[in-house]
Design an enzyme around this catalytic site. Structure first.
Site, PDB file in Angstrom:
ATOM      1  N   LYS A  30       0.810  -1.210   0.000  1.00  0.00           N
ATOM      2  CA  LYS A  30       0.000   0.000   0.000  1.00  0.00           C
ATOM      3  C   LYS A  30       0.847   1.266   0.000  1.00  0.00           C
ATOM      4  CE  LYS A  30      -4.380  -1.887   1.456  1.00  0.00           C
ATOM      5  NZ  LYS A  30      -5.469  -1.936   2.460  1.00  0.00           N
ATOM      6  N   ARG A  73      -3.165 -10.043   4.979  1.00  0.00           N
ATOM      7  CA  ARG A  73      -3.556 -10.225   3.578  1.00  0.00           C
ATOM      8  C   ARG A  73      -2.439  -9.668   2.707  1.00  0.00           C
ATOM      9  NH1 ARG A  73      -6.006  -7.182  -0.476  1.00  0.00           N
ATOM     10  NH2 ARG A  73      -7.589  -8.245  -1.746  1.00  0.00           N
TER      11      ARG A  73
END
Length: 309
Positions: free
Chosen positions: A225, A265
């Site tokens: 991210k 994840r």
């Protein structure tokens, strides 16, 4: 201090004795990290099996990008993308999550073999989602969400991000429970990168105990991210591309596992599978004073992909 006791387990899913690793299969042409690489059904199924071989405990299949500014995909197209991949992986015995904001996609994916619904909106995007998951008796991931990542929602405004995210998640969990989903089937996710700046994401990771304090297993989805790109770039540099953030992702995985996260994840599994096993070994040494042996892999030599499961 580690919070292993807060990890918990999720009814309807296997009980892992460490932080679980959720591999990602994006069946999309436009995801921020790997859009288009696994768009073909055969390729997506093979990729999911590769992730399991590399150490994924479960695989999250999604057919709609949630990157900032991404247009919504038509429901029938989402079904067309997701269902064949779910069927193919379920036939191979893979534990599956479906990443969707639509009740109809969730229902059909569960019927096709998925075991978990991962809704980044926490049931807010589709009013039919909570009743559908409750009727199916499936586990459900409730993520912190302030709307689709368009306009002002791309950057959230917080006076105290940890308190506000925890409070908003608590309210959403209460709504989910009132909707009929059993408490032992609820997972919470702080929603890193969703209406949050890098500083917000880092603060949430630093205070993951507040999210664990909600009393439900916690999923941490930090993989590749933007905030990791900001950390790696430093104050003046350009963030590295998403696929060059996997070592940073593994670092977050180790930290999250040590803090007590139920699962992480990730797009690239092998390094994170190693990271969570090391975190578990360190925790064992802490709790036993170093007298207990570290568990050897049951199905392969140390360092092999099979041994990382």
């Amino acid at each position: 201090m580690s919070n292993q006791s807060g990890r918990g387990r999720v009814a309807g899913l296997p009980a892992w004795d460490r932080c679980a690793v959720m591999g990602v299969v994006n069946v999309t042409p436009d995801s921020f990290s790997d859009g288009g690489r696994w768009f073909d059904t055969t390729t997506a199924v093979k990729h999911g099996l590769d992730l399991v071989a590399q150490g994924a405990d479960l695989v999250d299949v999604g057919g709609e990008s949630t990157r900032p500014g991404a247009p919504r995909v038509d429901e029938d197209e989402e079904l067309r993308r997701v269902l064949p991949v779910v069927r193919g992986l379920a036939a191979e015995g893979v534990v599956l999550s479906v990443d969707t904001m639509r009740a109809r996609v969730a229902e059909q994916a569960l019927a096709a073999g998925a075991a978990l619904v991962n809704d980044v909106s926490g049931g807010l995007a589709d009013p039919a989602m909570i009743p559908a998951v409750a009727d199916a008796g499936a586990p459900f991931v409730v993520m912190h969400w302030r709307g689709f990542l368009q306009g002002g929602n791309v950057r959230g405004v917080y006076a105290d991000v940890v308190t506000e995210v925890a409070d908003e998640l608590h309210a959403r969990v209460e709504a989910v429970l009132e909707g009929g989903i059993a408490p032992d089937r609820v997972v919470v996710d702080p929603g890193l990168g969703f209406s949050k700046d890098a500083e917000h994401d880092l603060m949430l990771l630093a205070r993951l105990d507040r999210i664990l304090g909600l009393g439900h297993p916690v999923l941490v989805a930090a993989s590749r991210k933007r905030f990791l790109g900001r950390v790696l770039a430093g104050p003046e540099g350009a963030p590295p591309p998403a696929r060059e953030r996997d070592a940073a992702t593994a670092a977050v995985s180790a930290l999250a596992a040590h803090a007590g996260a139920w699962a992480v994840r990730v797009h690239e599994v092998r390094a994170t599978a190693d990271a969570v096993r090391v975190a578990r070994a360190v925790e064992q040494a802490r709790t036993t004073g170093g007298t207990a042996p570290v568990d050897a892999p049951a199905d392969g030599p140390a360092g092999s992909p099979e041994g990382a499961r």
